[in-house]
Design an enzyme around this catalytic site. Structure first.
Site, PDB file in Angstrom:
ATOM      1  N   ASP A 122       4.609  -4.541   6.429  1.00 10.27           N
ATOM      2  CA  ASP A 122       5.189  -5.809   6.885  1.00 10.27           C
ATOM      3  C   ASP A 122       5.398  -6.807   5.748  1.00 10.27           C
ATOM      4  O   ASP A 122       6.385  -7.549   5.739  1.00 10.27           O
ATOM      5  CB  ASP A 122       4.397  -6.419   8.053  1.00 10.27           C
ATOM      6  CG  ASP A 122       2.931  -6.595   7.740  1.00 10.27           C
ATOM      7  OD1 ASP A 122       2.479  -6.125   6.679  1.00 10.27           O
ATOM      8  OD2 ASP A 122       2.226  -7.211   8.558  1.00 10.27           O
TER       9      ASP A 122
ATOM     10  N   THR B 292       3.377   3.311   5.949  1.00 13.26           N
ATOM     11  CA  THR B 292       1.981   2.887   5.922  1.00 13.26           C
ATOM     12  C   THR B 292       1.155   3.883   6.708  1.00 13.26           C
ATOM     13  O   THR B 292       1.575   4.292   7.799  1.00 13.26           O
ATOM     14  CB  THR B 292       1.767   1.455   6.455  1.00 13.26           C
ATOM     15  OG1 THR B 292       0.411   1.329   6.890  1.00 13.26           O
ATOM     16  CG2 THR B 292       2.661   1.102   7.619  1.00 13.26           C
TER      17      THR B 292
ATOM     18  N   ASP C  74      -1.374   3.445   8.351  1.00 12.13           N
ATOM     19  CA  ASP C  74      -2.023   2.882   9.551  1.00 12.13           C
ATOM     20  C   ASP C  74      -1.181   2.982  10.823  1.00 12.13           C
ATOM     21  O   ASP C  74      -1.692   2.755  11.910  1.00 12.13           O
ATOM     22  CB  ASP C  74      -2.345   1.400   9.318  1.00 12.13           C
ATOM     23  CG  ASP C  74      -3.449   1.220   8.295  1.00 12.13           C
ATOM     24  OD1 ASP C  74      -4.226   2.170   8.105  1.00 12.13           O
ATOM     25  OD2 ASP C  74      -3.527   0.138   7.684  1.00 12.13           O
TER      26      ASP C  74
ATOM     27  N   GLY D  28       0.834  -1.209   0.000  1.00  8.84           N
ATOM     28  CA  GLY D  28       0.000   0.000   0.000  1.00  8.84           C
ATOM     29  C   GLY D  28       0.864   1.252   0.000  1.00  8.84           C
ATOM     30  O   GLY D  28       1.849   1.323   0.729  1.00  8.84           O
TER      31      GLY D  28
ATOM     32  N   ARG E   3      -7.670  -1.780   8.765  1.00  9.00           N
ATOM     33  CA  ARG E   3      -8.226  -3.121   8.868  1.00  9.00           C
ATOM     34  C   ARG E   3      -7.834  -3.785  10.185  1.00  9.00           C
ATOM     35  O   ARG E   3      -8.642  -4.373  10.868  1.00  9.00           O
ATOM     36  CB  ARG E   3      -7.761  -3.980   7.695  1.00  9.00           C
ATOM     37  CG  ARG E   3      -8.917  -4.587   6.937  1.00  9.00           C
ATOM     38  CD  ARG E   3      -8.451  -5.344   5.731  1.00  9.00           C
ATOM     39  NE  ARG E   3      -7.726  -4.493   4.803  1.00  9.00           N
ATOM     40  CZ  ARG E   3      -6.807  -4.938   3.945  1.00  9.00           C
ATOM     41  NH1 ARG E   3      -6.501  -6.215   3.902  1.00  9.00           N
ATOM     42  NH2 ARG E   3      -6.194  -4.121   3.138  1.00  9.00           N
TER      43      ARG E   3
ATOM     44  N   ARG F  19       1.249  -5.251  -5.779  1.00 10.11           N
ATOM     45  CA  ARG F  19       1.311  -6.468  -4.959  1.00 10.11           C
ATOM     46  C   ARG F  19       1.858  -7.540  -5.902  1.00 10.11           C
ATOM     47  O   ARG F  19       1.401  -7.673  -7.030  1.00 10.11           O
ATOM     48  CB  ARG F  19      -0.061  -6.875  -4.447  1.00 10.11           C
ATOM     49  CG  ARG F  19      -0.858  -5.689  -3.926  1.00 10.11           C
ATOM     50  CD  ARG F  19      -1.019  -5.689  -2.432  1.00 10.11           C
ATOM     51  NE  ARG F  19      -1.758  -4.497  -2.006  1.00 10.11           N
ATOM     52  CZ  ARG F  19      -1.624  -3.907  -0.830  1.00 10.11           C
ATOM     53  NH1 ARG F  19      -0.785  -4.375   0.061  1.00 10.11           N
ATOM     54  NH2 ARG F  19      -2.330  -2.866  -0.517  1.00 10.11           N
TER      55      ARG F  19
ATOM     56  N   ASP G  58       0.852   0.890  11.948  1.00  8.57           N
ATOM     57  CA  ASP G  58       0.604  -0.384  12.648  1.00  8.57           C
ATOM     58  C   ASP G  58       1.797  -1.341  12.553  1.00  8.57           C
ATOM     59  O   ASP G  58       1.622  -2.553  12.517  1.00  8.57           O
ATOM     60  CB  ASP G  58      -0.666  -1.052  12.109  1.00  8.57           C
ATOM     61  CG  ASP G  58      -0.526  -1.480  10.659  1.00  8.57           C
ATOM     62  OD1 ASP G  58       0.392  -0.988   9.973  1.00  8.57           O
ATOM     63  OD2 ASP G  58      -1.331  -2.304  10.213  1.00  8.57           O
TER      64      ASP G  58
END
Ligand code: ADP
Length: 358
Positions: A106, A128, A130, A14, A174, A75, A132
């Site tokens: 990751d 990212t 996020d 992403g 997510r 991807r 995360d």
């Protein structure tokens, strides 16, 4: 000091605002050290297909202000296969690429560790929206994404106020509720829902009702997509309908979606990307590889990629058999304490969002 003649840089998975600033920093720092740089297009698929472009200083002019990634992303499941890896290594050999700096999340770091294991030293830079990646306090893109959400929610607040409406706003995340939590608190949401903390639906509805009883006209709820029931049934939408049915408050729904991924990076993202990009090159020169750049206690540092990946799985409750085998009891204890610290921080902030009255 390790010797490198040419390094590759790629962006994978992403995208996130600030990736371009990191590409620029990697390129300019490497060039200043006398190292050639090649951009690898579309992440690992560019490495497999030999889709490369030389990067000189002028090639990265004027990109520090731009979201997205000038190297494009994709991807590429083929990279996780032995055939894909063999093609990637061949590309590195044929083009004399001595090391790779990989920007992403990751999944991207799993690819980087595979490359290192096949003889190409690699370093990850966490990008990212996020935020995360458990090994680092900060990932490039998070600040821009939160500010985009703030602007969008601010606009919706104004129209909600005019019409005495509620708006439930779903934001990306997510596995992680960080964007929803930080941006929700900072935009004055009446209720926030995130995957990390159980959501008390009845209490949230009662807060909206209480707010309306106290004369509040416009109201906002900010929900992370990760609280969804499943792919088809988005809980945020379900909640909006329930709220309207049970309280009579007119409730609209908005999914911000990919808009939160774009936009010109904020100062924090440009600065962090520049620091991490330049430091990644220095780390390679110091002989480090298979590490991911991190922010720890406010300072730029590194963590071993395997440690970072396992820590992440531990935090997300997804440890695989054998994951902890290669770590010492002390390292495992440190991971557990990192996870507990992170969870406690999320819970504390979540409580804060409800401590502020309506
Ligand atoms: P992100 O880096 O944002 O987490 P992905 O999970 O999609 O995004 O991973 C990005 C890319 O990294 C994948 O498309 C693939 O090329 C590579 N990758 C992911 N997982 C692995 C793996 N287990 N082994 C090797 N490469 C991987």
């Amino acid at each position: 000091m390790a010797k490198f003649r040419k390094i590759g840089v790629l962006t994978s998975g992403g995208d996130a605002p600030g990736m371009n600033a990191a590409i620029r920093a990697v390129t300019r720092k490497a060039l200043s050290e006398g190292i050639e740089v090649v951009g690898i297009n579309e992440g690992y698929s560019g490495l497999i297909n030999g889709d490369l472009r030389p990067l000189r200083s002028r090639d990265v002019s004027n990109i520090i202000t731009r979201g997205g990634t000038m190297l494009y992303s994709s991807r590429c499941p083929e990279f996780a296969t032995p055939e894909g890896m063999a093609k990637a290594i061949k590309t590195c050999e044929e083009n004399q690429i001595d090391a790779v700096i990989a920007l992403g999340g990751d999944g991207t770091f799993r690819g980087a560790t595979d490359l290192t294991n096949h003889g190409i030293p690699s370093i990850g830079i966490p990008c990212t929206i996020d935020n995360d990646i458990s090994a680092t306090e900060y990932t490039i893109g998070f600040d821009t994404a939160m500010n985009t959400v703030l602007n969008m929610v601010g606009a919706l607040r104004e129209t909600c106020e005019s019409h005495a409406r509620c708006n439930i706003i779903e934001v990306m995340g997510r596995d992680s509720g960080m964007i929803a939590l930080y941006a929700g608190i900072s935009s004055g949401a009446v209720a926030i829902a995130i995957p990390e903390v159980p959501f008390d639906e009845a209490y949230a509805i009662s807060r909206f009702q209480h707010a309306r009883d106290c004369g509040k006209r416009g109201m906002i709820g900010v929900f992370a997509e990760g609280v969804s029931l499943d792919r088809e049934h988005k809980y945020s939408e379900v909640f909006g309908r329930k709220l309207e049915e049970q309280t009579g408050i007119e409730t609209k729904f908005a999914r911000l979606g990919h808009i939160v991924r774009g936009g010109s990076p904020t100062l924090r993202d440009r600065l962090t990307a520049t620091q991490m990009g330049a430091n990644a090159v220095s780390c390679l020169l110091e002989g480090k590889s298979n590490v991911v750049m991190c922010v720890h206690e406010g300072r730029i540092t590194t963590a071993d990629i395997n440690y970072a990946l396992v820590l992440d799985r531990m935090y997300k409750g997804r440890l695989k058999d054998g994951d902890l085998d290669r770590f010492s009891p002390d390292a495992i204890a440190e991971m557990k304490s990192e996870c507990a610290y992170k969870q406690a921080k999320m819970e504390r902030l979540y409580r804060l969002s409800f401590d502020i009255g309506v």
